[in-house]
Design an enzyme around this catalytic site. Structure first.
Site, mmCIF file in Angstrom:
data_model
loop_
_atom_site.group_PDB
_atom_site.id
_atom_site.type_symbol
_atom_site.label_atom_id
_atom_site.label_comp_id
_atom_site.label_asym_id
_atom_site.label_seq_id
_atom_site.Cartn_x
_atom_site.Cartn_y
_atom_site.Cartn_z
ATOM 1 N N LYS A 1 8.956 -11.490 5.986
ATOM 2 C CA LYS A 1 9.859 -11.549 4.826
ATOM 3 C C LYS A 1 10.957 -10.509 5.046
ATOM 4 O O LYS A 1 10.689 -9.316 5.077
ATOM 5 C CB LYS A 1 9.089 -11.269 3.536
ATOM 6 C CG LYS A 1 9.943 -11.432 2.277
ATOM 7 C CD LYS A 1 9.047 -11.457 1.034
ATOM 8 C CE LYS A 1 9.884 -11.544 -0.235
ATOM 9 N NZ LYS A 1 9.832 -10.318 -1.024
ATOM 10 N N HIS B 1 3.257 -3.258 -6.976
ATOM 11 C CA HIS B 1 2.225 -4.197 -6.546
ATOM 12 C C HIS B 1 1.435 -3.577 -5.391
ATOM 13 O O HIS B 1 1.872 -2.606 -4.779
ATOM 14 C CB HIS B 1 2.851 -5.517 -6.075
ATOM 15 C CG HIS B 1 3.664 -5.373 -4.824
ATOM 16 N ND1 HIS B 1 4.901 -4.764 -4.812
ATOM 17 C CD2 HIS B 1 3.403 -5.712 -3.530
ATOM 18 C CE1 HIS B 1 5.375 -4.746 -3.573
ATOM 19 N NE2 HIS B 1 4.483 -5.311 -2.773
ATOM 20 N N ASP C 1 -0.251 -4.968 -1.669
ATOM 21 C CA ASP C 1 -0.147 -6.134 -0.785
ATOM 22 C C ASP C 1 -1.499 -6.836 -0.697
ATOM 23 O O ASP C 1 -2.539 -6.181 -0.562
ATOM 24 C CB ASP C 1 0.291 -5.698 0.620
ATOM 25 C CG ASP C 1 1.755 -5.291 0.667
ATOM 26 O OD1 ASP C 1 2.459 -5.464 -0.339
ATOM 27 O OD2 ASP C 1 2.195 -4.809 1.729
ATOM 28 N N HIS D 1 2.746 0.137 -4.678
ATOM 29 C CA HIS D 1 4.083 0.550 -4.240
ATOM 30 C C HIS D 1 5.146 -0.342 -4.868
ATOM 31 O O HIS D 1 4.837 -1.402 -5.408
ATOM 32 C CB HIS D 1 4.183 0.548 -2.712
ATOM 33 C CG HIS D 1 3.845 -0.769 -2.066
ATOM 34 N ND1 HIS D 1 2.547 -1.207 -1.903
ATOM 35 C CD2 HIS D 1 4.635 -1.729 -1.529
ATOM 36 C CE1 HIS D 1 2.553 -2.390 -1.292
ATOM 37 N NE2 HIS D 1 3.808 -2.729 -1.057
#
Length: 353
Positions: free
Chosen positions: A214, A233, A235, A289
């Site tokens: 991404k 969020h 990962d 993060h």
């Protein structure tokens, strides 16, 4: 086409607006801790650890064990680290970054040829965040997302044709990064007292572990104190490897405070994801993060998420790591179920202030 172009953050940023649309403004409880990222980066205090991988596969057992120990400590205490001497040639990384920057410098109409369509399930391609919560909040970023490894699972038809070396450099970077992932997973396994290949096997091995790239493009923002490039969020991946264009923006929620990661030259930033946190029964951390934006410089980052197959593997704490004193912290779930659980929970709970 016109409605889609209008929704690009780059279009908004270049339109000359002085204030951002309300759907990009974060809730009041978040606004109290969004600072100027350049000032935040200068602050003293806890720093994301830097791990030198030069000796990760040294023939000298003592030297190798010392490297493994520093990696283990960072994975346990932070779950995020700068990797230096990682073995991927800097020239290749520079070419990868140049290719991504060149794509994002194309006119929006050109990029739209690669547009994804999230609502119909076509998630690969050029896109912007769709509102996925009741408040309709959006993030200040555009992106390009596609699977880069294994090679037989790629769809090259949606890869950018411009610049002409995009496919070549991205493919080579993915191959080399896949080798680095094996090394890291091997060291993390040994540090848990497991066989070296155990974690890699548990996340799908060479055939099934998916590497998703991404490229995040964060345009200049007229009111960066009100917005986020990426909201808070963790990962879902097993590991995430991140490059950036040396513009700060990443923040980690560490010991109750948001810490801004400093830019470390010639490094790859690596996150431990939820998948490894689950398999390690919480011994390795998947850290919360988020990404800040600014009004001076465009920030670009290249994130590669190493994801297990969605349905083929049941993720749960490895039996060797579960005892009466340390019971299983996570219920068994497929990767797909874990993602759904997180999305559901996100609609129920807020994020830390």
């Amino acid at each position: 086409m016109a409605t889609r172009v209008a929704s690009r953050v780059e279009s908004l940023a270049s339109s000359g607006i002085q204030s951002i649309p309300k759907e990009y403004v974060r809730p009041q409880e978040e606004l109290t801790n969004i600072g100027d990222v350049f000032e935040e980066e200068k602050k003293e205090g806890p720093q994301v650890p830097t791990i030198d991988l030069k000796e990760i596969d040294s023939p000298d057992e003592v030297v190798r064990a010392k490297c493994h120990e520093t990696l283990k400590k960072a994975a346990q205490e932070w779950g995020v680290m700068h990797l230096v001497n990682h073995g991927i040639p800097q020239d290749l990384i520079d070419r990868l970054k140049k290719a991504g920057e060149t794509f994002f410098s194309l006119p929006i109409e050109e990029k739209e040829k690669y547009a994804n369509d999230q609502e119909s399930g076509k998630i690969q391609g050029y896109g912007s965040k769709l509102a996925n919560n009741a408040s309709g909040q959006l993030e200040w970023e555009d992106y390009f997302f596609h699977l880069v490894f294994p090679e037989d699972k790629r769809d090259l038809s949606i890869w950018p044709k411009k610049p002409c070396d995009y496919t070549e450099v991205t493919s080579e970077y993915a191959r080399q990064l896949r080798g680095l992932a094996t090394k890291i997973l091997g060291a993390l396994s040994l540090c848990l007292g497991l066989e070296e290949g155990r974690l890699e096997k548990e996340v799908g091995g060479m055939e099934e572990l998916l590497l998703q790239l991404k490229i995040n493009y964060y345009p200049i923002c007229p009111q960066p104190e009100l917005a986020l490039g990426v909201e808070a969020h963790t990962d879902v991946s097993s590991l995430t490897f991140l490059l950036h264009n040396m513009v700060p923006g990443l923040q980690l929620y560490y010991e109750g405070k948001w810490i801004t990661a400093k830019c470390v030259p010639d490094s790859i930033l690596m996150h431990i994801g939820d998948t490894i946190e689950i398999l390690s029964n919480g011994k390795y951390k998947s850290i919360l993060h988020r990404g800040l934006v600014n009004k001076e410089k465009v920030r670009i980052s290249w994130a590669v998420f190493c994801e297990p197959p969605k349905e083929k593997i049941i993720l749960k704490p490895l039996p060797e790591l579960v005892t009466d004193a340390e019971p299983a912290l996570f219920p068994p779930r497929t990767f797909a179920q874990h993602i759904q659980h997180k999305l559901f929970r996100k609609t129920q709970e807020g994020v830390p202030n």
